[in-house]
Scaffold this active site. Structure first.
Site: not given
Length: 214
Positions: A106-108
């Site tokens: 989700v972050e990157s």
């Protein structure tokens, strides 16, 4: 009208639909929006479930959502990218490896060179001050980034007594926002982040303070 307000008026003078933008308010709140248009001296913001009108003077800017390109090698654990590094960090810090996998996704989207508009860096999108706190000298180094982010998540889980939702919200918005709002802050960006990461993972605190899935 100040130059910034003139530019903002020009920006919102034509209604348009967008995939995902953020309206940055003077209060510091970032509203997740899917469209906006000028209505006199006010701006109608289209949000999930309806719309809201605010004074144009209350909007600092409209920013696009950070979207990192998909990487074709992304696959579920245990054979996904950086699986060994994730597992090593998870075992070292006592955090569920599937949770870390979901956070990175989700972050990157598993882009080790990702940089957000808030200057969050690398796989787990560490802010420079967080990277420094956890001795991450090179935030673009996958091993250092994953270890630092996992260590930070371990500390957040301990801080919130194993409450995964609060820990994730703090990871996304900062612990100061949890304290300010007495729980998950009313930021659509943060609430969406918590839902996306926490839904497939159930976290229970063990007797030694570690996070274990069930």
């Amino acid at each position: 009208m100040k130059r910034g307000m003139i530019m903002l008026a020009l920006l919102v003078s034509t209604a348009r639909a967008v995939k995902a933008d953020y309206a940055v308010m003077r209060s510091g709140v970032r509203l997740h929006i899917t469209g906006y248009e000028a209505v006199g001296d006010r701006v109608r913001l289209t949000v999930e479930g309806g719309s809201v009108e605010v004074a144009a003077s209350e909007i600092v800017s409209i920013e696009p959502e950070d979207v990192f390109p998909s990487r074709p090698t992304v696959a579920p654990l245990p054979d996904g990218p950086y699986a060994e590094l994730i597992r090593a960090a998870a075992e070292k810090h006592g955090v569920d490896e599937n949770l870390i996998h979901r956070m990175i996704l989700v972050e990157s989207n598993f882009n080790p060179k990702a940089v957000s508009r808030k200057s969050a860096l690398g796989l787990m999108q560490l802010l420079p001050e967080t990277a420094a706190q956890y001795s991450v000298r090179n935030a673009f180094d996958p091993a250092q980034n994953i270890d630092g982010g996992t260590h930070y998540m371990k500390d957040l889980l301990a801080r919130y007594h194993g409450d995964l939702s609060l820990a994730l919200a703090a990871y996304n918005a900062g612990p100061q926002m949890i304290q300010r709002y007495g729980g998950i802050p009313p930021f659509p960006e943060t609430q969406k982040y918590v839902r996306r990461v926490a839904k497939p993972v159930k976290c229970q605190q063990t007797s030694d303070g570690k996070c274990a899935s069930n």
